[in-house]
Design an enzyme around this catalytic site. Structure first.
Site, short mmCIF file in Angstrom:
data_model
loop_
_atom_site.label_atom_id
_atom_site.label_comp_id
_atom_site.label_asym_id
_atom_site.label_seq_id
_atom_site.Cartn_x
_atom_site.Cartn_y
_atom_site.Cartn_z
N LYS A 154 0.85 -1.20 0.00
CA LYS A 154 0.00 0.00 0.00
C LYS A 154 0.88 1.25 0.00
O LYS A 154 1.74 1.42 0.87
CB LYS A 154 -0.85 0.01 1.26
CG LYS A 154 -2.31 -0.29 1.01
CD LYS A 154 -3.07 -0.12 2.30
CE LYS A 154 -4.55 -0.11 2.05
NZ LYS A 154 -5.28 0.07 3.32
O1 G3P Z 1 -9.41 0.87 4.14
C1 G3P Z 1 -9.27 2.15 4.67
C2 G3P Z 1 -9.84 2.21 6.04
O2 G3P Z 1 -9.16 1.40 6.94
C3 G3P Z 1 -10.06 3.58 6.55
O3 G3P Z 1 -11.27 3.50 7.20
O4 G3P Z 1 -13.11 4.17 8.59
O5 G3P Z 1 -10.78 4.90 9.16
O6 G3P Z 1 -11.95 5.88 7.22
P1 G3P Z 1 -11.78 4.68 8.09
#
Ligand code: G3P
Length: 305
Positions: free
Chosen positions: A99
């Protein structure tokens, strides 16, 4: 649509794998931190993160990609970290994907905007598969694909947060928000204003401050929601038969997953709690209870050997 699990928690990964619905795993430094905090809570004395990640790769197995993220901001350092991660973990099951953030500019470090792209280009040429992360616009997704990324991850939930915040709306992270309704409200407001504007010419209406404000209401540079972002990226990729796969990321609730599936996302990476939510419906529970109560002895006998 493929389903990845968005977690670094090995228990969650194993559980979801046992349900037979997981096609891959995505992690990031915040998810690793959450997993480490969890282990600390369970009083695991020494946390060996290398062995832990090895277990994740092995649990996922050959067919399921596991995304691991670099931590540096400059291209050369990201490349070195990516190669190290790939060397360490890919031989286990051949499933490691690296990533890389699309844009590693930071005001603190004064690093160029293009470090991410440079790293993606370099790694893709070396045939190290890249998942480009932190994508918030279709333009960024187009650049990631041009640089050769295997996957592009638009962060739908975070774009929703951004738009909701700009609207001044109070929300909890997991709340579903009807962005289509917001667009209908905006359109209606514009139509009514224009209808009441009499014979004004097009240019003066176009420049009218009210119109300027309302046409962008609930939008981020033309994007009206995280799902809309995913949809636009899918369309651009389809226009040019681009092979990069779209991973709808930052998923917050089941309905959002439904919408990115309708938008044509190749993959959605879903946190464990959202997976749990997706299976629920009160009428299913009620139906199971009724079916169980209605089993007559004659039918039960059928199952006795
Ligand atoms: O895959 C990306 C994710 O882990 C981010 O999620 O909910 O922190 O925006 P969030």
């Amino acid at each position: 649509m493929k389903i990845f699990i968005d977690t670094a928690n090995l228990d969650e990964i194993r559980k979801a794998l046992s349900w037979g619905i997981v096609d891959g795993v995505t992690t990031n430094p915040s998810l690793i931190k959450r997993a480490v905090d969890q282990l600390k809570k369970l009083k695991v004395r020494k946390i060996d993160i290398e062995s832990y990640i090895k277990e994740i790769c092995l649990a996922a197995g050959k067919e399921r990609p596991v995304s691991l993220e670099v931590i540096s901001l400059r291209a050369q350092e990201m490349i070195e970290e990516a190669e190290l991660l790939y060397r360490k973990f890919n031989p286990l099951a051949g499933n490691v994907v690296i990533k890389i953030p699309i844009n590693t500019y930071t005001r603190m470090g004064g690093v160029s905007h293009y470090e991410g792209l440079k790293a993606i280009t370099h790694l893709s040429r070396e045939e190290i598969p890249v998942n480009t992360t932190l994508i918030m616009s279709p333009e960024q997704a187009l650049l990631a694909a041009k640089a050769g990324a295997r996957y592009a991850s638009p962060f739908a939930g975070r774009v929703d947060d951004y738009i909701r915040k700009k609207l001044g709306i109070q929300f909890r992270k997991q709340d579903y928000f009807d962005f289509d309704l917001m667009q209908k409200i905006t359109k209606d407001k514009l139509t009514r204003f224009m209808d009441s504007s009499g014979e004004r010419d097009a240019a003066s209406l176009y420049l009218d401050e009210n119109i300027k404000e309302w046409k962008d209401l609930g939008k981020d540079n033309g994007i009206s929601s995280g799902v809309h972002l995913v949809e636009e990226i899918v369309n651009i990729y389809q226009n040019y038969r681009i092979k990069t796969e779209v991973i709808a990321a930052s998923m917050r609730n089941g309905r959002q997953v439904r919408e990115v599936a309708l938008a044509g996302a190749h993959i959605a990476t879903i946190p464990f709690n959202v997976m749990e939510e997706m299976i629920q419906h009160p009428k299913t529970v009620e139906g199971i209870e009724t079916f169980s109560q209605d089993v007559v002895p004659e039918y039960r006998d059928l199952f006795e050997e």
